[in-house]
Enzyme design. Structure first.
Site, mmCIF file in Angstrom:
data_model
loop_
_atom_site.group_PDB
_atom_site.id
_atom_site.type_symbol
_atom_site.label_atom_id
_atom_site.label_comp_id
_atom_site.label_asym_id
_atom_site.label_seq_id
_atom_site.Cartn_x
_atom_site.Cartn_y
_atom_site.Cartn_z
ATOM 1 N N SER A 44 40.637 39.925 36.085
ATOM 2 C CA SER A 44 40.242 41.233 36.618
ATOM 3 C C SER A 44 38.924 41.738 36.067
ATOM 4 O O SER A 44 38.859 42.788 35.401
ATOM 5 C CB SER A 44 41.363 42.225 36.347
ATOM 6 O OG SER A 44 42.550 41.688 36.857
ATOM 7 N N ARG B 124 29.768 40.038 34.521
ATOM 8 C CA ARG B 124 29.683 40.704 33.227
ATOM 9 C C ARG B 124 31.081 41.162 32.845
ATOM 10 O O ARG B 124 31.906 41.422 33.722
ATOM 11 C CB ARG B 124 28.718 41.889 33.255
ATOM 12 C CG ARG B 124 29.207 43.139 33.940
ATOM 13 C CD ARG B 124 28.093 44.068 34.301
ATOM 14 N NE ARG B 124 27.318 43.500 35.397
ATOM 15 C CZ ARG B 124 27.687 43.563 36.684
ATOM 16 N NH1 ARG B 124 28.806 44.150 37.035
ATOM 17 N NH2 ARG B 124 26.947 43.037 37.638
ATOM 18 N N ASP C 146 42.634 41.563 40.367
ATOM 19 C CA ASP C 146 43.913 42.293 40.439
ATOM 20 C C ASP C 146 44.018 43.158 41.700
ATOM 21 O O ASP C 146 45.107 43.355 42.251
ATOM 22 C CB ASP C 146 44.173 43.135 39.167
ATOM 23 C CG ASP C 146 43.002 44.008 38.751
ATOM 24 O OD1 ASP C 146 41.961 43.989 39.438
ATOM 25 O OD2 ASP C 146 43.128 44.716 37.728
HETATM 26 C C1 BGC Z 1 36.985 45.181 36.720
HETATM 27 C C2 BGC Z 1 37.651 44.866 38.028
HETATM 28 C C3 BGC Z 1 39.119 45.220 37.978
HETATM 29 C C4 BGC Z 1 39.318 46.648 37.480
HETATM 30 C C5 BGC Z 1 40.779 47.022 37.353
HETATM 31 C C6 BGC Z 1 37.292 46.614 36.282
HETATM 32 O O1 BGC Z 1 36.774 46.831 35.013
HETATM 33 O O2 BGC Z 1 35.590 45.007 36.803
HETATM 34 O O3 BGC Z 1 37.499 43.493 38.327
HETATM 35 O O4 BGC Z 1 39.669 45.079 39.245
HETATM 36 O O5 BGC Z 1 38.697 46.798 36.230
HETATM 37 O O6 BGC Z 1 41.458 46.182 36.482
#
Ligand code: BGC
Length: 483
Positions: A140, A155, A193
């Site tokens: 995620s 990143r 996610d």
């Molecule tokens: C991430 C996402 C993720 C979200 C919720 C963010 O910091 O960049 O990829 O879906 O958090 O978990």
């Protein structure tokens, strides 16, 4: 409340309140930024094509592994999708992610994940000879995907800072860690996610069009048409093919043109491992809400016009990220007249004695911070609906803020009503945000199943080395039995 504190509270109300007209302007800008992210030139919002290219029918079958690398735990699951429509069985274990791992090295991370998977397989299948099991990996963080079984980390977000991973494909080192441990596991899909949440929710509710996470981080995914993704035009895909887009909307307004940032948001960003990134996320996500609360209290202590906790030792309050969003939830849950639970929190957690006026201020501050989060989050949901011209749909949502905060959902719904101007005739709300099915468990399994199905049907676009993707033995045995 003493005059000085009242004046401070009024200042905070002004800083943190997002009125309806601003919600509408943010939504309009958000919508144009979503579109920009799909263009060849791109914008701040990454809008990542995820190569998850269909909704489930409810009849997916098979046995799958899934892992979810969260901030606190690594969850490992084995999911069985049986014949019965929309059903699933799940066996899972959680392994605590050591805090040092978050700032360690890539090698340590992959070794840790490999070890957890090994323990899981040994626990669940002692002594069994397994053929390879397909696995959905919920990762995620913003990762560029040229294929569903590929992902170059753009990143780290959410306070992670693991060296040597940004800019690289996370699948090869993960596969190497599996191989080193002799694990019979084949990564079939790398999943955000939000995409997992979208697919898992659509498995049980065919009105679902958007999947959201309102938790430690904040983000959404929705199903786009390939024909509306100019940055994929060179692939000549059928314009009507669906494509789930992982928006990575946490990056909204990185160019700082519309969000009403406060001096406290500026500090959060400046002191974060990636200043300038995730501007929207840093104002709305759970990871930052407790920190905002802490920063405001500390500022009011140091401000001679407020003198909060005058003469007391605020040592504990000085520790960055010592308060998480559960503190905000707990404070807002206190319905006692004298805010006895808020008072107990200050004594036990922070070693501070709060006067009734200070308690009242703290309570209102928690409300202001979480209300802003819910209202700004609604702008993202509304922007996707407007972009897609969806007048009505269901949104599957997960994450600690959505699940645990007592009023987040109702405030989000209220903000949507204000943005869309729904009237008394619009009952129930045309866009309804509901608790999702388990995205990183059943969602990951479903996406792995959909990928296998696509490869079996000969549609291999967006799958790297499709010949290496195959069903696990257990499923083949089951198929034979069915035949
Ligand atoms: C991430 C996402 C993720 C979200 C919720 C963010 O910091 O960049 O990829 O879906 O958090 O978990």
């Amino acid at each position: 409340m003493p005059h000085e504190l009242r004046a401070q509270l009024e200042r905070l109300e002004e800083l943190f309140t997002v009125p309806t007209d601003l919600l509408k302007r943010i939504t309009a800008h958000f919508q144009s930024e979503l579109t920009k992210g799909l263009s060849v030139e791109g914008g701040s919002i990454p809008m990542v094509p995820s190569w998850c290219m269909s909704f489930p029918t409810g009849h997916e079958t098979g046995v799958f592994l899934a892992i979810d690398m969260g901030g606190t735990n690594l969850r490992v699951c084995e999911i069985t999708l049986p014949e019965a429509k929309g059903e699933f069985e799940i066996v899972q274990s959680k392994y605590r992610m050591p805090e040092e791992l978050k700032t360690g090295t890539g090698e340590e991370l992959w070794a840790y994940i490999g070890d957890c998977l090994k323990s899981f397989i040994e626990e669940q299948h002692p002594g069994e000879m397994l053929e390879k099991l397909p696995l959905g990996f919920t990762f995620s963080y913003p990762a560029t995907q040229e294929y569903i079984n590929h992902g170059v980390l753009q990143r780290w977000t959410k306070g992670f800072d693991i060296k040597g991973v940004e800019g690289t494909d996370v699948i090869p080192p993960f596969e190497a860690a599996l191989e080193e441990r002799g694990l019979p596991i084949k990564p079939t899909a790398l999943i955000n996610d939000t995409v997992g949440t979208l697919i898992a929710s659509a498995y049980t509710n065919d009105q679902v069009r958007i999947g959201c996470i309102f938790g430690t981080g904040c983000n959404a995914a929705y199903m786009e048409r390939c024909g509306s993704i100019p940055k994929l035009a060179h692939l000549n895909l059928d314009p009507d093919l669906p494509m789930a887009i992982n928006c990575e909307w946490g990056a909204f307004d990185n160019e700082r043109v519309i969000l009403p940032r406060t001096p406290y948001d500026v500090i959060i960003d400046k002191d974060s491992p990636r200043p300038g990134q995730q501007t929207f996320e840093k104002m709305v996500a759970g990871l930052y809400l407790g920190e905002l609360f802490r920063l405001v209290l500390l500022d009011l202590h140091e401000n001679p016009d407020a003198e909060l906790f005058k003469g007391q030792d605020v040592g504990r309050l000085r520790k960055a990220y010592s308060l998480d969003s559960s503190v905000i939830s707990a404070i807002e849950e206190d319905t006692t007249d004298d805010l006895a639970e808020v008072a107990a929190f200050f004594t036990t957690t922070l070693n501070l004695t709060a006067s009734p006026a200070e308690l009242e201020l703290a309570r209102r501050l928690a409300e202001l911070i979480s209300t802003r989060s819910a209202r700004l989050s609604a702008c993202g949901v509304a922007a996707i609906c407007n972009k897609m011209e969806w007048k009505t749909c269901a949104v599957g949502a997960d994450g600690s803020l959505f699940g645990m905060h007592p009023y987040f959902r109702t405030r989000l719904a209220q903000a949507l009503r204000e943005i869309f101007g729904w009237g008394v005739g619009d009952v129930p709300d045309p866009v309804m945000v509901r608790a999702a099915e388990d995205g990183s468990g059943v969602g990951a399994a479903l996406i792995a199943a959909l990928t296998l199905k696509r490869v079996e049907e000969g549609i291999t676009v967006g799958v790297r080395n499709p010949e290496s993707i195959y069903r696990g033995t257990k499923d083949e045995e089951r198929d034979e039995r069915v035949e």
